[in-house]
Scaffold this motif. Structure first.
Motif, PDB file in Angstrom:
ATOM      1  N   VAL A 163     -20.114  58.506   9.729  1.00  0.00           N
ATOM      2  CA  VAL A 163     -20.240  58.012   8.227  1.00  0.00           C
ATOM      3  C   VAL A 163     -18.839  57.399   8.089  1.00  0.00           C
ATOM      4  CG1 VAL A 163     -20.203  58.981   5.952  1.00  0.00           C
ATOM      5  CG2 VAL A 163     -21.731  60.001   7.729  1.00  0.00           C
ATOM      6  N   VAL A 164     -18.918  56.091   7.426  1.00  0.00           N
ATOM      7  CA  VAL A 164     -17.686  55.351   6.947  1.00  0.00           C
ATOM      8  C   VAL A 164     -17.259  55.987   5.677  1.00  0.00           C
ATOM      9  CG1 VAL A 164     -16.875  53.206   6.350  1.00  0.00           C
ATOM     10  CG2 VAL A 164     -18.474  53.218   8.270  1.00  0.00           C
ATOM     11  N   VAL A 165     -15.978  56.321   5.497  1.00  0.00           N
ATOM     12  CA  VAL A 165     -15.450  57.089   4.256  1.00  0.00           C
ATOM     13  C   VAL A 165     -14.380  56.294   3.951  1.00  0.00           C
ATOM     14  CG1 VAL A 165     -16.308  59.375   4.754  1.00  0.00           C
ATOM     15  CG2 VAL A 165     -14.098  58.640   5.511  1.00  0.00           C
ATOM     16  N   VAL A 166     -13.894  56.599   2.383  1.00  0.00           N
ATOM     17  CA  VAL A 166     -12.650  55.973   2.036  1.00  0.00           C
ATOM     18  C   VAL A 166     -11.621  56.740   2.183  1.00  0.00           C
ATOM     19  CG1 VAL A 166     -11.863  54.733  -0.167  1.00  0.00           C
ATOM     20  CG2 VAL A 166     -14.365  54.547   0.725  1.00  0.00           C
ATOM     21  N   SER A 167     -10.527  56.520   2.987  1.00  0.00           N
ATOM     22  CA  SER A 167      -9.491  57.546   3.064  1.00  0.00           C
ATOM     23  C   SER A 167      -8.344  56.383   3.477  1.00  0.00           C
ATOM     24  CB  SER A 167      -9.459  58.383   3.895  1.00  0.00           C
ATOM     25  OG  SER A 167      -8.341  59.326   4.210  1.00  0.00           O
ATOM     26  N   HIS A 168      -6.978  56.686   2.973  1.00  0.00           N
ATOM     27  CA  HIS A 168      -5.806  55.898   3.563  1.00  0.00           C
ATOM     28  C   HIS A 168      -5.304  56.644   4.640  1.00  0.00           C
ATOM     29  CE1 HIS A 168      -1.516  55.361   3.921  1.00  0.00           C
ATOM     30  NE2 HIS A 168      -1.923  54.144   3.517  1.00  0.00           N
ATOM     31  N   ASP A 169      -5.513  57.963   4.638  1.00  0.00           N
ATOM     32  CA  ASP A 169      -4.663  58.762   5.825  1.00  0.00           C
ATOM     33  C   ASP A 169      -5.722  58.999   6.778  1.00  0.00           C
ATOM     34  OD1 ASP A 169      -2.225  59.198   4.542  1.00  0.00           O
ATOM     35  OD2 ASP A 169      -3.266  60.144   3.011  1.00  0.00           O
ATOM     36  N   THR A 170      -5.602  58.960   8.134  1.00  0.00           N
ATOM     37  CA  THR A 170      -6.249  59.345   9.304  1.00  0.00           C
ATOM     38  C   THR A 170      -6.471  60.971   9.322  1.00  0.00           C
ATOM     39  OG1 THR A 170      -4.604  59.406  10.859  1.00  0.00           O
ATOM     40  CG2 THR A 170      -5.748  57.255  10.616  1.00  0.00           C
ATOM     41  N   ALA A 171      -5.591  61.492   8.860  1.00  0.00           N
ATOM     42  CA  ALA A 171      -5.820  63.100   8.790  1.00  0.00           C
ATOM     43  C   ALA A 171      -5.800  63.500   7.349  1.00  0.00           C
ATOM     44  CB  ALA A 171      -4.828  63.630   9.626  1.00  0.00           C
ATOM     45  N   LEU A 172      -6.129  64.579   6.975  1.00  0.00           N
ATOM     46  CA  LEU A 172      -5.937  65.013   5.683  1.00  0.00           C
ATOM     47  C   LEU A 172      -4.594  65.387   5.058  1.00  0.00           C
ATOM     48  CD1 LEU A 172      -8.824  67.509   5.495  1.00  0.00           C
ATOM     49  CD2 LEU A 172      -8.976  65.216   4.588  1.00  0.00           C
ATOM     50  N   ASN A 173      -4.445  64.650   3.872  1.00  0.00           N
ATOM     51  CA  ASN A 173      -2.730  64.868   3.385  1.00  0.00           C
ATOM     52  C   ASN A 173      -2.651  65.836   2.441  1.00  0.00           C
ATOM     53  OD1 ASN A 173      -0.471  63.767   2.093  1.00  0.00           O
ATOM     54  ND2 ASN A 173      -0.741  61.977   2.011  1.00  0.00           N
TER      55      ASN A 173
ATOM     56  N   GLY B  43      -9.370  76.106  -2.988  1.00  0.00           N
ATOM     57  CA  GLY B  43      -8.403  75.579  -4.105  1.00  0.00           C
ATOM     58  C   GLY B  43      -7.142  75.681  -3.721  1.00  0.00           C
ATOM     59  N   ARG B  44      -6.858  76.069  -2.451  1.00  0.00           N
ATOM     60  CA  ARG B  44      -5.330  76.126  -2.083  1.00  0.00           C
ATOM     61  C   ARG B  44      -4.905  74.763  -1.400  1.00  0.00           C
ATOM     62  NH1 ARG B  44      -5.943  81.278   1.646  1.00  0.00           N
ATOM     63  NH2 ARG B  44      -7.652  80.020   2.343  1.00  0.00           N
ATOM     64  N   TRP B  45      -3.523  74.378  -1.602  1.00  0.00           N
ATOM     65  CA  TRP B  45      -3.122  73.379  -1.234  1.00  0.00           C
ATOM     66  C   TRP B  45      -2.849  73.443   0.412  1.00  0.00           C
ATOM     67  CZ3 TRP B  45      -2.829  68.968  -3.963  1.00  0.00           C
ATOM     68  CH2 TRP B  45      -2.694  69.121  -5.305  1.00  0.00           C
ATOM     69  N   LEU B  46      -3.169  72.374   1.308  1.00  0.00           N
ATOM     70  CA  LEU B  46      -2.969  72.465   2.574  1.00  0.00           C
ATOM     71  C   LEU B  46      -1.434  72.631   2.779  1.00  0.00           C
ATOM     72  CD1 LEU B  46      -5.306  69.746   3.923  1.00  0.00           C
ATOM     73  CD2 LEU B  46      -5.782  71.986   3.608  1.00  0.00           C
ATOM     74  N   GLU B  47      -0.933  73.298   3.764  1.00  0.00           N
ATOM     75  CA  GLU B  47       0.440  73.569   3.946  1.00  0.00           C
ATOM     76  C   GLU B  47       0.869  72.558   4.990  1.00  0.00           C
ATOM     77  OE1 GLU B  47       2.333  75.647   2.363  1.00  0.00           O
ATOM     78  OE2 GLU B  47       0.460  76.104   1.187  1.00  0.00           O
ATOM     79  N   LYS B  48       0.114  71.875   5.673  1.00  0.00           N
ATOM     80  CA  LYS B  48       0.514  70.961   6.549  1.00  0.00           C
ATOM     81  C   LYS B  48      -0.436  69.766   6.718  1.00  0.00           C
ATOM     82  CE  LYS B  48      -0.938  73.541  10.377  1.00  0.00           C
ATOM     83  NZ  LYS B  48      -0.609  73.941  11.804  1.00  0.00           N
ATOM     84  N   THR B  49      -0.173  68.778   7.279  1.00  0.00           N
ATOM     85  CA  THR B  49      -1.383  67.774   7.788  1.00  0.00           C
ATOM     86  C   THR B  49      -2.464  68.413   8.235  1.00  0.00           C
ATOM     87  OG1 THR B  49       0.419  66.201   8.057  1.00  0.00           O
ATOM     88  CG2 THR B  49      -1.835  65.602   8.667  1.00  0.00           C
ATOM     89  N   GLY B  50      -3.996  67.998   7.912  1.00  0.00           N
ATOM     90  CA  GLY B  50      -4.949  68.594   8.133  1.00  0.00           C
ATOM     91  C   GLY B  50      -5.647  68.157   9.195  1.00  0.00           C
ATOM     92  N   PRO B  51      -6.877  68.475   9.597  1.00  0.00           N
ATOM     93  CA  PRO B  51      -7.689  67.526  10.642  1.00  0.00           C
ATOM     94  C   PRO B  51      -7.878  66.202  10.377  1.00  0.00           C
ATOM     95  CG  PRO B  51      -8.900  69.039   9.287  1.00  0.00           C
ATOM     96  CD  PRO B  51      -7.701  69.253   8.909  1.00  0.00           C
ATOM     97  N   THR B  52      -7.905  65.528  11.536  1.00  0.00           N
ATOM     98  CA  THR B  52      -8.342  64.138  11.388  1.00  0.00           C
ATOM     99  C   THR B  52      -9.636  63.928  10.807  1.00  0.00           C
ATOM    100  OG1 THR B  52      -9.286  63.829  13.585  1.00  0.00           O
ATOM    101  CG2 THR B  52      -7.057  63.294  13.306  1.00  0.00           C
ATOM    102  N   ILE B  53      -9.816  62.854  10.066  1.00  0.00           N
ATOM    103  CA  ILE B  53     -11.272  62.504   9.660  1.00  0.00           C
ATOM    104  C   ILE B  53     -12.145  62.356  10.478  1.00  0.00           C
ATOM    105  CG2 ILE B  53     -12.327  60.780   8.456  1.00  0.00           C
ATOM    106  CD1 ILE B  53     -10.675  62.048   6.507  1.00  0.00           C
TER     107      ILE B  53
END
Length: 315
Positions: free
Chosen positions: A50-60, A69-79
């Motif tokens: 699926v083509v999605v709209v994201s600037h980052d290749t991994a979750l920011n 609802g918790r903030w990611l503590e570090k860079t998440g998995p890649t799209i």
């Protein structure tokens, strides 16, 4: 292209990033409501294609919360490692307080519950708005130094072209990239879609590599050493019709050189009035900005035409 030859291309960067969460439907709706010529956005591809709209290749972690609802503590998995359904568990509707990103955009209004959209969702939003003129400037977020972070250039370009064709917006779309490999593929498989060469010469992000031995991995086989230091000539050789440089690296002489080669010049990403005015006076053909509202005002002050506004109510 001369200043009078075409309408100034007022591009809303990631929608209207300074005012709404980047690359979300809320941001694109707000940009449409302000009145832009082009929606600038970034593309990625999920593991299920699926083509999605994201600037980052991994979750920011600066703007991503998990299903609880918790903030990611570090860079998440890649799209590319997630299915689209898995990606929808993450909320990207707010900037994380205390980050440098949040400090840059204090006027951004949070829209809790926003998800990373499909490119098809953006096309549908525009169609429902009734705007049949706005264009799409879509960046392939791909890095030759990190081949595992995204699909390969061929698969990426093919997926993006397929979505554009499915929405029948080929003539209203441009595909841009710092990684010119994808642009060469688009030119081969979809010559009806315009291509845009993005450039920067800043530090580790430098995709041109002037003065370095051998060709830059970003340039699809071109070698800057063959062009006597001329970025416009390099862009022309790449087959693009638009050059999109970092705005801080642009001069009136470079704009004139690009125009002499029949290239349009649309720099990125200027957000302050003085910079906008200075660039417009260089006779650029358009500008990418996080503040399309401010750019409209600067253009009007200079007696330039701007797109109609509003199109739809801001979200």
């Amino acid at each position: 292209m001369s200043e009078a030859a075409a309408t100034f291309d007022l591009q809303g960067h990631r929608g209207a990033r300074a005012l709404r969460p980047e690359n979300t439907l809320a941001s694109f709706a707000h940009a449409l409501a302000i009145g832009v010529t082009t929606l600038e956005l970034d593309a990625g591809v999920t593991s299920d294609g699926v083509v999605v709209v994201s600037h980052d290749t991994a979750l920011n972690p600066d703007h991503t919360r998990d299903a609880s609802g918790r903030w990611l503590e570090k860079t998440g998995p890649t799209i590319v490692s997630l299915t689209f359904a898995e990606l929808q568990a993450f909320d990207v509707g707010r900037l994380r307080p205390g980050t440098a990103y949040a400090a840059r955009f204090p006027e951004q209004t949070a829209v809790d519950g926003e998800r990373i959209p499909r490119l098809a969702d953006v096309f549908d939003l525009v169609k429902k708005s009734g705007n049949t003129e706005v264009r799409f400037n879509i960046e392939t977020k791909i890095d030759p130094r990190r081949p595992d972070a995204t699909p390969g250039p061929e698969a990426f370009a093919e997926a993006l072209v397929a979505e554009i064709r499915l929405a029948a917006v080929e003539k209203r779309s441009m595909i841009q990239s710092f990684d010119w490999r994808t642009l060469g593929i688009v030119q081969r498989i979809a010559p009806e879609i315009e291509t845009v060469c993005l450039t920067t010469q800043h530090g580790d992000d430098d995709n041109l590599g002037f003065g370095r031995p051998g060709p830059s991995p970003w340039l699809g086989g071109l070698n800057t050493n063959d062009f006597d230091g001329s970025v416009p000539r390099l862009v022309k050789a790449a087959g693009a019709t638009v050059w999109s440089p970092d705005f801080t690296e642009l001069t009136p002489q470079l704009v004139a050189e690009a125009h002499a080669l029949a290239l349009r010049v649309i720099p990125w990403t200027a957000n302050h009035q003085d910079d906008m005015a200075r660039l417009i006076d260089m006779r650029i053909d358009g500008l990418i900005t996080d503040r399309p509202d401010l750019l409209r005002r600067v253009l009007q002050q200079k007696g330039r035409a701007v797109p109609p506004s509003p199109i739809i109510a801001p979200q």
